[in-house]
Design an enzyme around this catalytic site. Structure first.
Site: not given
Length: 261
Positions: A24, A44, A71-72, A165, A169, A200
């Site tokens: 993506g 990822d 894993d962020v 969301y 953001k 995407t």
């Protein structure tokens, strides 16, 4: 015969870390950076897609690429990842902080668990990577960070319900500005892109099927079409490169004119 890259946009000798890079938007931006000379590390949690993307990117661009699972949402794992990439590649010069998710749910029905899941990835995850990479860049005295925000951090979308969301953001945008101001005189630039509706591989079927929601989105988008991931690549290259050397704390909308209407 290949066209020479302008020195302003030449990323040769720099390493880019791209989170959410297996596919993506992240992969499209990684491709743009590699096309302009950067070595790229894709991060990822989809090992199969990530490894395949890194291999295909290397074959297509001739740049050194790698995939690393990360894993962020786990700050210790993020620090270990960053330390490993710095040791292996000699530094991180560019960060594309892109990992994220969305949950469509009416606000009155959102559970604390769902709220934390979105915030944990979209905001906390961005913070963890921003901080770990930022410390490294500050120590070196240079670097460019590009966070992926959204037009949803500027407006509230309709007709879909996605309060978590949108809030995440908007927070990413102000985190970007805050980091930019703190680090402006220390050599590290921090900016964000704010994409609009993008087509995407995950959303293509949705757009092709169409319907009332898609019609409403496209009616409200002055260009009357969704964006393609590749249309973010130029912005990523610009913000990563010396062409934007006096740009920090900016939120660049890439939304077909949606937020200008």
């Amino acid at each position: 015969m290949s066209t020479p890259i302008s020195p302003l946009f030449d990323l040769t000798g720099r390493t880019a870390l791209v989170t959410g890079g297996a596919r993506g938007l992240g992969l499209a931006m990684a491709r743009g950076l590699a096309d302009h000379g950067a070595d790229v590390v894709l991060v990822d949690i989809d090992d199969e897609a990530g490894a395949r993307a890194a291999q295909e990117l290397a074959e297509a661009t001739g740049r050194r690429t790698a995939y690393r699972r990360g894993d962020v949402t786990d700050p210790a794992a993020v620090q270990e990842l960053v330390d490993g990439v710095v040791a292996e590649f000699g530094g991180i010069h560019i960060l594309v902080n892109n990992a994220g998710m969305v949950i469509h749910e009416n606000l009155e029905d959102v559970t604390p668990q769902a709220w934390r899941k979105v915030m944990g990835l979209n905001l906390d995850g961005v913070f963890h990577v921003l901080q770990a990479v930022g410390r490294h860049m500050l120590e070196r005295g240079s670097g460019s960070i590009v966070n992926t925000g959204s037009m949803s951090g500027i407006i509230a979308n309709v007709p879909q319900a996605q309060a978590s969301y949108n809030a995440s953001k908007a927070a990413v945008h102000n985190l970007t500005r805050s980091a930019a101001l703190e680090w402006a005189d220390r050599g590290v630039r921090v900016n964000a892109i704010a994409p609009g509706y993008m087509q995407t591989e995950l959303t293509r079927g949705f757009f092709e099927e169409g319907g009332a929601q898609i019609d409403q989105w496209m009616l409200m988008t002055p260009m009357h079409r969704p964006g393609n991931p590749e249309e973010l690549a130029g912005a990523a290259v610009y913000l990563a490169s010396d062409a934007s050397s006096y740009v920090t704390g900016s939120i660049l909308s890439i939304d077909g004119g949606y937020t200008a209407a």
